[in-house]
Design an enzyme around this catalytic site. Structure first.
Site, PDB file in Angstrom:
ATOM      1  N   GLU A   1      54.352 -90.663  57.988  1.00 22.17           N
ATOM      2  CA  GLU A   1      53.925 -89.565  58.868  1.00 22.17           C
ATOM      3  C   GLU A   1      52.452 -89.719  59.247  1.00 22.17           C
ATOM      4  O   GLU A   1      52.055 -89.457  60.376  1.00 22.17           O
ATOM      5  CB  GLU A   1      54.170 -88.218  58.177  1.00 22.17           C
ATOM      6  CG  GLU A   1      55.669 -87.915  58.057  1.00 22.17           C
ATOM      7  CD  GLU A   1      55.960 -86.691  57.208  1.00 22.17           C
ATOM      8  OE1 GLU A   1      55.395 -86.594  56.098  1.00 22.17           O
ATOM      9  OE2 GLU A   1      56.745 -85.843  57.644  1.00 22.17           O
TER      10      GLU A   1
ATOM     11  N   GLU B   1      62.222 -88.439  51.751  1.00 19.54           N
ATOM     12  CA  GLU B   1      62.172 -87.063  51.235  1.00 19.54           C
ATOM     13  C   GLU B   1      63.546 -86.547  50.828  1.00 19.54           C
ATOM     14  O   GLU B   1      63.686 -85.761  49.888  1.00 19.54           O
ATOM     15  CB  GLU B   1      61.573 -86.116  52.295  1.00 19.54           C
ATOM     16  CG  GLU B   1      60.089 -86.317  52.556  1.00 19.54           C
ATOM     17  CD  GLU B   1      59.775 -87.375  53.601  1.00 19.54           C
ATOM     18  OE1 GLU B   1      60.688 -88.141  53.992  1.00 19.54           O
ATOM     19  OE2 GLU B   1      58.611 -87.450  54.028  1.00 19.54           O
TER      20      GLU B   1
ATOM     21  N   GLY C   1      55.105 -89.168  53.597  1.00 20.32           N
ATOM     22  CA  GLY C   1      53.842 -88.748  54.208  1.00 20.32           C
ATOM     23  C   GLY C   1      53.013 -89.932  54.680  1.00 20.32           C
ATOM     24  O   GLY C   1      52.169 -89.783  55.569  1.00 20.32           O
TER      25      GLY C   1
ATOM     26  N   ALA D   1      53.553 -88.283  50.084  1.00 23.69           N
ATOM     27  CA  ALA D   1      52.828 -87.168  49.470  1.00 23.69           C
ATOM     28  C   ALA D   1      52.805 -87.387  47.970  1.00 23.69           C
ATOM     29  O   ALA D   1      53.678 -88.078  47.426  1.00 23.69           O
ATOM     30  CB  ALA D   1      53.556 -85.866  49.786  1.00 23.69           C
TER      31      ALA D   1
HETATM   32  N1  COA Z   1      53.527 -89.578  44.470  1.00 21.21           N
HETATM   33  C1  COA Z   1      52.955 -89.689  43.273  1.00 21.21           C
HETATM   34  N2  COA Z   1      52.893 -90.855  42.591  1.00 21.21           N
HETATM   35  C2  COA Z   1      53.444 -91.929  43.156  1.00 21.21           C
HETATM   36  C3  COA Z   1      54.074 -91.890  44.410  1.00 21.21           C
HETATM   37  C4  COA Z   1      54.101 -90.652  45.073  1.00 21.21           C
HETATM   38  N3  COA Z   1      54.626 -90.510  46.299  1.00 21.21           N
HETATM   39  N4  COA Z   1      54.545 -93.118  44.703  1.00 21.21           N
HETATM   40  C5  COA Z   1      54.215 -93.917  43.671  1.00 21.21           C
HETATM   41  N5  COA Z   1      53.554 -93.196  42.732  1.00 21.21           N
HETATM   42  C6  COA Z   1      53.025 -93.684  41.452  1.00 21.21           C
HETATM   43  C7  COA Z   1      54.116 -93.907  40.435  1.00 21.21           C
HETATM   44  O1  COA Z   1      54.470 -92.701  39.808  1.00 21.21           O
HETATM   45  C8  COA Z   1      53.442 -94.891  39.506  1.00 21.21           C
HETATM   46  O2  COA Z   1      52.527 -94.180  38.690  1.00 21.21           O
HETATM   47  P1  COA Z   1      52.433 -94.513  37.095  1.00 21.21           P
HETATM   48  O3  COA Z   1      52.022 -95.960  37.053  1.00 21.21           O
HETATM   49  O4  COA Z   1      51.386 -93.576  36.612  1.00 21.21           O
HETATM   50  O5  COA Z   1      53.797 -94.285  36.566  1.00 21.21           O
HETATM   51  C9  COA Z   1      52.618 -95.747  40.464  1.00 21.21           C
HETATM   52  O6  COA Z   1      52.435 -94.962  41.644  1.00 21.21           O
HETATM   53  C10 COA Z   1      53.284 -97.049  40.863  1.00 21.21           C
HETATM   54  O7  COA Z   1      54.560 -96.753  41.399  1.00 21.21           O
HETATM   55  P2  COA Z   1      55.933 -97.386  40.841  1.00 21.21           P
HETATM   56  O8  COA Z   1      57.030 -96.427  41.166  1.00 21.21           O
HETATM   57  O9  COA Z   1      55.768 -97.786  39.422  1.00 21.21           O
HETATM   58  O10 COA Z   1      56.040 -98.688  41.749  1.00 21.21           O
HETATM   59  P3  COA Z   1      57.384 -99.476  42.140  1.00 21.21           P
HETATM   60  O11 COA Z   1      56.938-100.753  42.763  1.00 21.21           O
HETATM   61  O12 COA Z   1      58.312 -99.537  40.999  1.00 21.21           O
HETATM   62  O13 COA Z   1      58.083 -98.563  43.274  1.00 21.21           O
HETATM   63  C11 COA Z   1      58.134 -97.190  45.255  1.00 21.21           C
HETATM   64  C12 COA Z   1      57.441 -98.357  44.504  1.00 21.21           C
HETATM   65  C13 COA Z   1      57.302 -96.909  46.507  1.00 21.21           C
HETATM   66  C14 COA Z   1      59.548 -97.582  45.647  1.00 21.21           C
HETATM   67  C15 COA Z   1      58.165 -95.939  44.329  1.00 21.21           C
HETATM   68  O14 COA Z   1      56.852 -95.728  43.804  1.00 21.21           O
HETATM   69  C16 COA Z   1      58.589 -94.672  45.036  1.00 21.21           C
HETATM   70  O15 COA Z   1      59.769 -94.482  45.292  1.00 21.21           O
HETATM   71  N6  COA Z   1      57.614 -93.754  45.319  1.00 21.21           N
HETATM   72  C17 COA Z   1      57.920 -92.489  45.931  1.00 21.21           C
HETATM   73  C18 COA Z   1      58.207 -92.645  47.394  1.00 21.21           C
HETATM   74  C19 COA Z   1      58.569 -91.301  47.996  1.00 21.21           C
HETATM   75  O16 COA Z   1      59.561 -90.691  47.688  1.00 21.21           O
HETATM   76  N7  COA Z   1      57.693 -90.820  48.924  1.00 21.21           N
HETATM   77  C20 COA Z   1      57.912 -89.597  49.635  1.00 21.21           C
HETATM   78  C21 COA Z   1      57.308 -88.464  48.938  1.00 21.21           C
HETATM   79  S1  COA Z   1      57.624 -86.952  49.777  1.00 21.21           S
END
Ligand code: COA
Length: 260
Positions: free
Chosen positions: A114, A134, A111, A67
């Site tokens: 999901e 989450e 999500g 999400a």
């Molecule tokens: N919601 C909003 N933005 C997200 C996102 C999410 N779920 N997942 C990634 N992004 C964004 C980051 O904020 C970043 O944006 P920016 O460049 O404007 O800062 C961009 O996508 C790239 O992500 P980044 O975190 O820099 O990549 P990474 O390779 O370092 O890490 C992940 C990848 C997937 C490990 C990390 O992005 C992450 O943990 N995302 C969230 C996952 C999560 O908790 N999902 C469940 C949500 S309920």
């Protein structure tokens, strides 16, 4: 098809490829993605030439990384409940009459996982990673994760993934039964389209009945499920496709299904 900001739709014969197109945000599911995705699926539902949908994320890095967390910052419980109870992508996919294959290339988290689980079949590249993180945000899965993951991989593995928030790699996801196939990144698309083509040749009415019957299995007891299966089986006997399928077998030729 309408023009969308966050969704791309490409028709390839009987297959429609729907791409979630926010690669700079790892295809995170914003409310716009939900709204546009639902609209695109409504269009594809009534497009009779489309028999199978393939869903993927844009870019090389992610299917969907969950999400859109930025929308959580100021969300009240009441608003959030309303959002999750509305016609989200999860519910529309879950009740969609045509087969849907999730083609997963990269992060498939929260999500995103999901969403993939609300599809019918999951095909992953070997570099994909899966999880329900989450818990790391102090919340729980809200798009069906606690239920669908448990149905797919069993309570004990689902519990561990949801309680730890840790990711698993593609071979582990395959061993758990979360994904149907793992392919190299190079072969992912061709293998997925091959599978989609194979399904697209079948009778669309029979496919719809199969989906309804299989999905009912995890939502009912076995007696109700067996009764529902018999009703759906009987409905197939009213179709032209059933006549064609049986005739083609008896005449030793390939059937041509028209969806009538
Ligand atoms: N919601 C909003 N933005 C997200 C996102 C999410 N779920 N997942 C990634 N992004 C964004 C980051 O904020 C970043 O944006 P920016 O460049 O404007 O800062 C961009 O996508 C790239 O992500 P980044 O975190 O820099 O990549 P990474 O390779 O370092 O890490 C992940 C990848 C997937 C490990 C990390 O992005 C992450 O943990 N995302 C969230 C996952 C999560 O908790 N999902 C469940 C949500 S309920």
């Amino acid at each position: 098809m309408a023009d969308y900001e966050t969704i791309l739709v490409e028709k390839r014969g009987r297959i429609a490829v729907l791409t979630i197109n926010r690669p700079d945000k790892l295809n995170a599911l914003s409310s716009k993605v939900h709204a546009e995705g639902v609209q695109a699926l409504d269009e594809l539902k009534s497009a009779s030439e489309v028999r199978v949908i393939v869903i993927k994320g844009a870019g090389e890095k992610a299917f969907v990384a969950g999400a859109d967390i930025s929308e959580f910052a100021d969300a009240s419980p009441v608003v959030q409940r309303e959002v999750m109870n509305s016609r989200s992508l999860f519910t529309v996919l879950d009740t969609f009459p045509k087969p849907i294959i999730a083609m997963i290339n990269g992060f498939c988290l929260g999500g995103g996982n999901e969403l993939a689980m609300a599809c019918d079949i999951r095909v992953a590249s070997e570099k994909s990673r899966f999880g329900q993180p989450e818990i790391n945000l102090g919340i729980i899965p809200g798009g069906g994760g606690t239920q669908r993951l448990t149905n797919l991989i069993g309570e004990s593995k689902a519990m561990e993934l949801i309680l730890t928030g840790e990711m698993i790699d593609a071979p582990t996801a395959f061993n758990y039964g979360l994904v149907n196939y793992v392919h190299s990144a190079e072969e992912l698309e061709s293998k997925t389209m091959e599978l989609a083509d194979k399904i697209a040749e079948k009778s669309p009415i029979a496919l719809q009945m199969c989906k309804e019957a299989v999905k009912f299995a995890s939502r009912s007891n076995i007696d109700e499920g067996l009764r529902r299966e018999i009703d759906l089986f009987a409905i197939c006997f009213s179709t032209e496709d059933k006549k064609e399928g049986v005739a083609a077998f008896l005449e030793k030729r390939k059937p041509v299904f028209t969806g009538k």
